[in-house]
Design a protein around this motif. Sequence first.
Motif, mmCIF file in Angstrom:
data_model
loop_
_atom_site.group_PDB
_atom_site.id
_atom_site.type_symbol
_atom_site.label_atom_id
_atom_site.label_comp_id
_atom_site.label_asym_id
_atom_site.label_seq_id
_atom_site.Cartn_x
_atom_site.Cartn_y
_atom_site.Cartn_z
ATOM 1 N N MET A 143 0.854 -3.665 46.179
ATOM 2 C CA MET A 143 2.283 -3.364 46.221
ATOM 3 C C MET A 143 3.023 -4.107 45.117
ATOM 4 O O MET A 143 3.872 -3.525 44.426
ATOM 5 C CB MET A 143 2.861 -3.743 47.590
ATOM 6 N N TRP A 144 2.711 -5.387 44.945
ATOM 7 C CA TRP A 144 3.366 -6.177 43.896
ATOM 8 C C TRP A 144 3.057 -5.600 42.521
ATOM 9 O O TRP A 144 3.947 -5.479 41.666
ATOM 10 C CB TRP A 144 2.902 -7.631 43.970
ATOM 11 N N GLY A 145 1.781 -5.202 42.302
ATOM 12 C CA GLY A 145 1.416 -4.622 41.016
ATOM 13 C C GLY A 145 2.170 -3.334 40.740
ATOM 14 O O GLY A 145 2.682 -3.119 39.633
ATOM 15 N N VAL A 146 2.270 -2.462 41.749
ATOM 16 C CA VAL A 146 2.987 -1.187 41.585
ATOM 17 C C VAL A 146 4.469 -1.436 41.359
ATOM 18 O O VAL A 146 5.115 -0.744 40.560
ATOM 19 C CB VAL A 146 2.765 -0.278 42.816
ATOM 20 N N ALA A 147 5.026 -2.442 42.040
ATOM 21 C CA ALA A 147 6.453 -2.756 41.886
ATOM 22 C C ALA A 147 6.786 -3.182 40.459
ATOM 23 O O ALA A 147 7.937 -3.059 40.026
ATOM 24 C CB ALA A 147 6.857 -3.854 42.873
ATOM 25 N N ASN A 148 5.789 -3.655 39.713
ATOM 26 C CA ASN A 148 5.992 -4.056 38.325
ATOM 27 C C ASN A 148 5.891 -2.896 37.338
ATOM 28 O O ASN A 148 6.139 -3.073 36.146
ATOM 29 C CB ASN A 148 4.977 -5.135 37.933
ATOM 30 N N VAL A 149 5.486 -1.720 37.839
ATOM 31 C CA VAL A 149 5.358 -0.544 36.962
ATOM 32 C C VAL A 149 6.705 0.161 36.886
ATOM 33 O O VAL A 149 7.319 0.479 37.902
ATOM 34 C CB VAL A 149 4.285 0.426 37.514
ATOM 35 N N ARG A 150 7.175 0.421 35.681
ATOM 36 C CA ARG A 150 8.477 1.053 35.506
ATOM 37 C C ARG A 150 8.428 2.518 35.953
ATOM 38 O O ARG A 150 7.392 3.190 35.827
ATOM 39 C CB ARG A 150 8.899 0.969 34.034
ATOM 40 N N PRO A 151 9.546 3.051 36.460
ATOM 41 C CA PRO A 151 9.567 4.454 36.893
ATOM 42 C C PRO A 151 9.174 5.436 35.798
ATOM 43 O O PRO A 151 8.562 6.461 36.081
ATOM 44 C CB PRO A 151 11.024 4.661 37.321
#
Length: 369
Positions: free
Chosen positions: A62-70
Amino acid sequence: MNDYYLLRRAWERLRSPIDGWLLALIMALFALSLVVLFSASNQNLDKVINKMTFMLVALGIMWGVANVRPQTLMQLAVPGYIVGVLLLLGVALFGDVVNGSRRWLHVGVTRIQPSEVLKIMVPMMLAWYFQKHENALRWHHYLVGAVIIIIPSLFILKQPDLGTATLIMASGFFVLFLAGLPWKVMITGAVAFGASLPFVWNMMHDYQRKRVLTLIDPSSDPLGAGYHIIQSMIAIGSGGPTGKGWLSGTQTHLEFIPERTTDFIFAVYAEEFGLAGNLLLLALYLLVIGRGLMIAAKATTLFGRLMAGSITLSFFTYAFVNMGMVAGILPVVGVPLPLISYGGTAMVTLLIGFGILMSIHKNRPLIKR
């Protein structure tokens, strides 16, 4: 002093993409899940430790995905959807058959369930598509959107996996709805679906038809197809206002409730914590849904609004279908109770969705593209 500065920088980097309210609610649900799992598993500490391990892995993802820009997520939508559909084709041709269902595919040294990938990729593909045509949406765009949903859904229904297909179709429909699907089309679709029910009934597998008939009258087969529903309803009803107490559920510990750590864990929870516990769980779910809808409302792009709305409403669908199934108002379709049921795959999928929510919230100032 330098060590303190480095630690503070590291903490700020870890914390920056995380939505504090959403994380707090997720952790509260996880804590509740560990408590009820310990009882549901007959105090099996190994299962609790496994659940905690899955939780840590899922939180890291989740943390890794949250760092990916839209914008990056948008670029992944088309290839991710195509790969997901190709994997479903691979399952249909070469997948492993487990308990009469062909849902798993060997990839290298591991085995995956591609249908889980489509829970994220279908709404992402739709959100990308409607973002691309935002300024000129016509009726045919919604038709293309329906095709995007139908293709993977048919593969998954063929496996057969009605629960996952239902969730994917629901997540896709939410995107169409939020993208402005006209009410006339929805009403026409509902009428057409009603008219097609006799054909759908004939296409259903015998066990699926039996589940529907059992929903109408569980007592018609109390020791067979109706057993799950009857025992779960007894457990829920016997919980009363305050429950029988933690580790004191008779239906649970006398092993009347089947699948009590996974699909029917809500029956265990309701028996031991009663109406008061159910209201607490509902409150936590409603707060998660409310937070997700706030993020969707504040998103600055159509892609962000559609993705955030679909993820949030899909979470609601998870909870509603599972509770309705266990309470005997919906057919048994094998949908876990979100973040509470034992199992890692569904948990990781849900937290990937929450990671996307956090990414959308973090990148609100982005200029529309």
